[in-house]
Design a protein around this motif. Structure first.
Motif: not given
Ligand code: SER
Length: 588
Positions: A450, A453, A457, A507-508, A514, A546, A562
């Motif tokens: 996590k 990723t 971002l 964005k989350i 992804v 993404i 995300t």
């Protein structure tokens, strides 16, 4: 006088000379990867010795807990310890040789303070070399205090020069004070620094140079004084003892070992074992109790704790103690010191349970290991490096233990060979780790994936909010946090950090898939993919996108969407090098 009173007197004396008193720093140095432990009081003060103003002024004094493992092989005699307390006073660009020497002499000899017999004192000064002149100045100050010429010895850099354990940093010539410890033999008129009955008790360093990476000695911005006086050794001489292990902070531990071993009159070897156990359990207790949560392991500070504990266990065995006994010794030590170092009291449970665990682990392999040693040693004159390494790897025998076992059998152990094996092995596991973590991941636990990723971002959010020229300079992920280094030449403003954080969280929330694709580097570039070091990529690379927000060449792995990340939070933004900033962030 006991060590508590000595420490109090010292601080009172230097307070009366205008010094501010500071607390002992941690045993684990902060921001200094060049050493494992705080080896002297000056260590935590390096920035101030280099010229940063100290908030409490130019005169500082303290009591500092220290660990020095260089002398570990000498532990077992009457005066060596790896764990000790050091009293120190510092001039940060204020007084220099005259005051430092006069005050040392006054504190040692004045009836109002320690009242040591001047006839039992001697000093050494720096003899001079190509880097710095002979220290006639220090010698003449000693003469003016009444120290006779025959009691002043001049010695080279190896003896009378002090710098931090790391190669660079503040350093300079020093003058050391020695005390004649024999009670029934008068101190010889002429001082012989080789005679072991002269015990070094205090060191005044005149820190006026900075040793550069190139090995040059350049003048520091300011001339400093750094002094260090060993609490245990001075307590010993104040109590008229010749054995440091008989002072009040060691004796209860020594007595308990004697009781447990049921040895009434220990011989030389048994005394040595008792001292080694006492010293090592003190060291292990202080390191474990230091708030940093260091535990026994095979690396760095953790490996020192492990060696201390395992060697103590083996020496216990030599005394006939074949069960867990170190926790009781640690309890005695914690009780003795918990007023001065409250962290020891606070961490008592942790200290005892780690010692107990390590004991259990080592005892499981100890007997088998000893048998294996017998087999390996049988009919041999020496044990090769590979065998020493086997004993280390399969039975947890640190090199000291193998060396001692060999000494007892009067055979040799190839320490150099062991070190080579050890390095080779470290190298292999490093290469292995690099292979495994090629994608920049410390491990592949769910949280690390996590955070990986989230790193993508963050990279893009920085480029959007702060500057398009930002690129990744480094990344490090542990299951707890991400660390991201990037090029930028100033501190980020709080508003900028907030915007970056918000953008990542947005964005989350958008729950974007992804997507991983394979393509050539050329294609990836045409797609505008971010990449850290181009030369490390092969023909085909994987590219993670993404949406239109982020696109990076990367080995992965990453989450599928995300939305899996949770809430992103920046916990720190700092500088790591000229033009490079670092962000640490977590997912909550
Ligand atoms: N740094 C010097 C020493 O450790 C004096 O404190 O001996």
């Amino acid at each position: 006088m006991d060590s508590k009173e000595l420490k109090q007197k010292y601080l009172d004396f230097f307070r009366s000379k205008g010094h501010a008193i500071i607390k002992s720093a941690s045993l684990i140095p902060e921001n200094d990867p060049s050493v494992l432990f705080t080896t002297a009081g000056m260590h935590p003060l390096v920035p101030f010795l280099m010229g940063t103003p100290h908030p409490l002024g130019k005169r500082i004094a303290d009591v500092q807990k220290c660990i020095r493992t260089q002398d570990i092989d000498e532990v077992g005699d009457e005066t060596h310890t790896t764990c000790f307390e050091m009293l120190g006073n510092w001039s940060l660009g204020d007084y220099f040789k005259k005051e430092a020497i006069e005050w040392s002499w006054e504190f040692l000899t004045s009836k109002q303070w320690l009242g040591l017999d001047p006839k039992r004192l001697a000093v050494t000064c720096f003899e001079g070399d190509k880097d710095a002149p002979k220290d006639e100045e220090a010698a003449s100050i000693w003469l003016s205090q009444g120290v006779p010429k025959e009691r002043i010895a001049f010695l080279p850099k190896k003896d009378n020069w002090w710098g931090p354990a790391g190669e660079t940093g503040p350093c300079g010539p020093d003058t050391e004070m020695f005390y004649w410890k024999k009670n029934n033999v008068p101190a010889p008129k002429t001082f012989d620094p080789e005679d072991k009955n002269w015990v070094e008790i205090w060191n005044d360093v005149f820190m006026q140079y900075n040793r550069t990476k190139e090995g040059k000695f350049e003048q520091l911005k300011q001339k400093n004084v750094d002094t260090g006086l060993g609490v245990e050794r001075v307590t010993m001489v104040l109590q008229g003892l010749e054995d440091i292990y008989q002072i009040e902070t060691f004796k209860p531990v020594m007595d308990r070992i004697r009781e447990l071993s049921k040895i009434r009159n220990p011989d030389g070897g048994q005394m040595r074992s008792m001292r080694i156990i006492t010293d090592h359990i003190r060291g292990a207790t202080f390191i474990l109790g230091d708030d940093k949560g260091i535990v026994p392991s095979n690396v760095d500070q953790g490996y020192i704790i492990r060696r201390f504990i395992r060697r103590a266990i083996r020496h216990g065995l030599l005394l006939g103690i074949d069960y867990e006994f170190l926790t009781q010794l640690a309890e005695i030590i914690i009780d003795l010191y918990k007023d001065d170092y409250e962290e020891l009291g606070r961490n008592k449970h942790f200290v005892l349970s780690e010692i107990e665990k390590e004991d259990r682990k080592f005892r499981e392999t100890l007997t088998k290991g000893l048998r294996e040693f017998e087999r390996l040693a049988e009919g041999k004159k020496n044990i090769c490096g590979e065998d020493c390494f086997l004993l280390f790897q399969s039975y947890g025998f640190p090199m000291e233990i193998t060396k001692e076992l060999c000494e007892e059998k009067k055979i040799c152990a190839d320490e150099k060979g062991f070190n080579e094996e050890y390095e080779k092995h470290k190298e292999l596991s490093r290469v292995g780790a690099e292979k495994k973590f090629k994608g920049g991941l410390g491990d592949t636990s769910e949280m690390s994936i996590k955070l990986h990723t989230a790193t993508h971002l963050l990279n893009e959010a920085l480029r959007t909010v702060v500057s398009k020229d930002i690129a990744q300079k480094g990344s490090n992920i542990t299951p707890e946090r991400l660390r991201f280094d990037f090029n930028f030449d100033r501190k980020l403003l709080p508003e900028e950090l907030k915007k970056v954080e918000d953008l990542v969280n947005q964005k989350i929330k958008e729950a974007i898939p992804v997507v991983r694709e394979e393509m050539s580097v050329k294609e990836a570039k045409a797609k505008g993919a971010q990449a850290e070091f181009e030369e490390k990529y092969g023909e085909k690379v994987s590219v993670y996108t993404i949406d239109t927000f982020s696109c990076e060449i990367c080995m992965g792995p990453h989450v599928k969407n995300t939305s899996e990340l949770g809430h992103f939070k920046i916990v720190k933004e700092e500088s790591v090098a000229a033009g490079v900033r670092r962000i640490k962030a977590v997912l909550e």
